[in-house]
Design a protein around this motif. Structure first.
Motif, PDB file in Angstrom:
ATOM      1  N   LYS A  26      -9.783 -31.973  41.750  1.00  0.00           N
ATOM      2  CA  LYS A  26     -10.759 -30.943  41.393  1.00  0.00           C
ATOM      3  C   LYS A  26     -11.312 -30.333  42.680  1.00  0.00           C
ATOM      4  O   LYS A  26     -11.561 -31.047  43.651  1.00  0.00           O
ATOM      5  CB  LYS A  26     -11.915 -31.551  40.605  1.00  0.00           C
ATOM      6  N   TYR A  27     -11.537 -29.025  42.671  1.00  0.00           N
ATOM      7  CA  TYR A  27     -12.053 -28.318  43.834  1.00  0.00           C
ATOM      8  C   TYR A  27     -13.310 -27.538  43.463  1.00  0.00           C
ATOM      9  O   TYR A  27     -13.319 -26.801  42.479  1.00  0.00           O
ATOM     10  CB  TYR A  27     -11.011 -27.335  44.383  1.00  0.00           C
ATOM     11  N   THR A  50      -7.809 -27.057  38.876  1.00  0.00           N
ATOM     12  CA  THR A  50      -9.130 -27.404  38.363  1.00  0.00           C
ATOM     13  C   THR A  50     -10.141 -27.010  39.427  1.00  0.00           C
ATOM     14  O   THR A  50     -10.320 -27.717  40.418  1.00  0.00           O
ATOM     15  CB  THR A  50      -9.221 -28.912  38.044  1.00  0.00           C
ATOM     16  N   ASN A  52     -13.982 -24.635  40.296  1.00  0.00           N
ATOM     17  CA  ASN A  52     -15.161 -23.928  39.837  1.00  0.00           C
ATOM     18  C   ASN A  52     -15.880 -23.420  41.082  1.00  0.00           C
ATOM     19  O   ASN A  52     -15.653 -23.927  42.180  1.00  0.00           O
ATOM     20  CB  ASN A  52     -16.067 -24.818  39.002  1.00  0.00           C
ATOM     21  N   LEU A  64     -18.569 -31.886  40.517  1.00  0.00           N
ATOM     22  CA  LEU A  64     -17.469 -32.774  40.891  1.00  0.00           C
ATOM     23  C   LEU A  64     -17.702 -34.195  40.383  1.00  0.00           C
ATOM     24  O   LEU A  64     -16.765 -34.854  39.929  1.00  0.00           O
ATOM     25  CB  LEU A  64     -17.300 -32.804  42.409  1.00  0.00           C
TER      26      LEU A  64
END
Length: 67
Positions: A26-27, A50, A52, A64
């Motif tokens: 996730k980033y 993934t 936001n 996160l």
């Protein structure tokens, strides 16, 4: 250039992220609130990334850690 960038540049960044980012990670992207535009996020999601975008590091960390 600053943080107000064209849609063409935003899409080029999506293509580069798709090339370089690991889809299992996730980033959170931190960007000045006045220049946030979800075009990049929406297109990155279409590539299976993934990601936001947030106006503060604190908000990004919360996302996160909680999702």
């Amino acid at each position: 250039m600053g943080t107000t960038i064209t849609y063409k540049v935003r899409f080029e960044l999506v293509l580069k992220a798709n090339e370089l980012f690991n889809k299992d990670i996730k980033y959170a992207v931190i960007w000045p609130k006045e220049d946030i535009n979800y075009f990049w996020v929406n297109n990155a999601l279409k590539f299976g990334l993934t990601v936001n975008i947030f106006p503060t590091v604190k908000a990004g960390k919360i996302w996160l850690l909680n999702s």
